[in-house]
Design an enzyme around this catalytic site. Sequence first.
Site: not given
Length: 538
Positions: A38, A466
């Site tokens: 599971c 950037d």
Amino acid sequence: MRSGGARTDEGCYEAVASRDARFDGTFYFAVTTTGIYCRPSCPAGTPKRTNVRFFPTAAAAHGAGFRACRRCRPDAVPGSAEWDLRADVVGRAMRLIGDGVVDREGVAGLAARLGYSARQLHRHLTAEVGAGPLALARARRAHTARLLLQTTALPATEVAFAAGFASVRQFNDTIRTVYAATPLELRGPRARRTARPAPSGHDRVGPGGRPDEGGLTLRLGYRRPYEAGHLFDYLAVRALPGAEEVVGERGRRTYRRTLRLAHGHGIAAVAERPTGDDAGWLDCRLILSDLRDLGSAVSRIRRLFDLDADPLAVADRLAGDPALAAQVGRLPGLRAPGAADPHELAVRAVLGQQVSVAAGRRLGAALLAAYGDPLPTPSGGLTLLFPRVGTLASAGLAELGMPAARRDAVRTLAGALEDGFVVLDAGVDRDEAQRTLLALRGIGPWTAGYLRMRALGDPDVLPPGDAALRAADRRGDVDLGRAAAWAPWRSYAAHHVWAAAATRGAPPRLPTRVSAPVVPARAGARRIPAADPVPGPS
């Protein structure tokens, strides 16, 4: 077992006892008395600790003789963020297997891409994740087959080959082993009652399969929280008309795009979840010309929407920086968009250098209109597939009205992608990819970092130079001197800064050029001087 190299069996059991969905996909547990495995959040009663075993992958649980729980469907959980983070051979192999390389090229092809022998690769994977490449690919095929059985009216024989199985017998044996059911039983009585051939006259969905106007409807799981609004905003302002569109009102939008796939083409439509409606999945509809591309198409959309991320781990690290804490609190579950097609993104990144996002989008639309391949059947505003890099390598590109240097950069990049000098696949060595990108004229550190972030799914990148990051640093909104503390989630930090900058308006562009040195190429490869343009828009 230690899942992710950090959690103990006792810690895993605590997660199972509390049904903690945050760990779905990072490990699996099996119950020896039932023979079932599971996901940690399975709603069934908590088993005794003495009856529980833990596995790092579903394939490892299959190999130990356990079958998948029909209640929690452990094969449908988000993937582990660990595989995107890791740069070693196991992490790279897991990304390539998820992209379907074993189905298309076999274990030998996978090993060759990674620079290992098949035996060495099997040994590494078995030691780390409890299963070899064939077993991992088999688990992926079983999941694809279950999706097709439960969501389409295709005969089981066609499902077998569409899912990548070599024979119907192999398909039947795998379904019985993994799900303890025959394909007919797995399809279920309700699915059998409602399954019907779809009307003709639209995109076909498989080799010899029936046409299906609605396509396949899937639920793509993720770990909560998920900031869908920002991601859909990000995609909307960059969408190329003809290949992409975002329709509907904010909070209920649908992102649609065309896909160029190994065996044909496809159309993907992903629905936005409104703020506050965090169900744990995104609804996705896929229309495919060949169902063999289903697994690959799902993998690409998952990367584009960053569905395997671990948002709580990201938030825990970034919120430790006082300058980022407030932004992380405003956008919990912020994702770092990936790429549905790395080659497409690379070309678009070069088009967008030195111009605004809107201008880059106009250039991309012009390129698409001039060189894109038409869809056999248009769908809404979707009419084109992005051009092949082989086409662009020899294209004039005069229609774009760009400077000659940038046209040359597009052609050079396209040629390098076409001949394999630059490789941008899911399992590439990211450092090597960055080095080869920097060896191309017109590709500098910002573009290489941006492609490493998005095309290669690296969660730990700050694109050098950037503009928005530097502007935020000058204002004191962030301290780039502390950026090392954001690792290994610096890509998410960049997106938080970009999101904050978007609310302020566009930051000023850097007026200077940043030059990059020539990076030595590998032996036998062509050597092209590098020239770095001004960092492009974020």
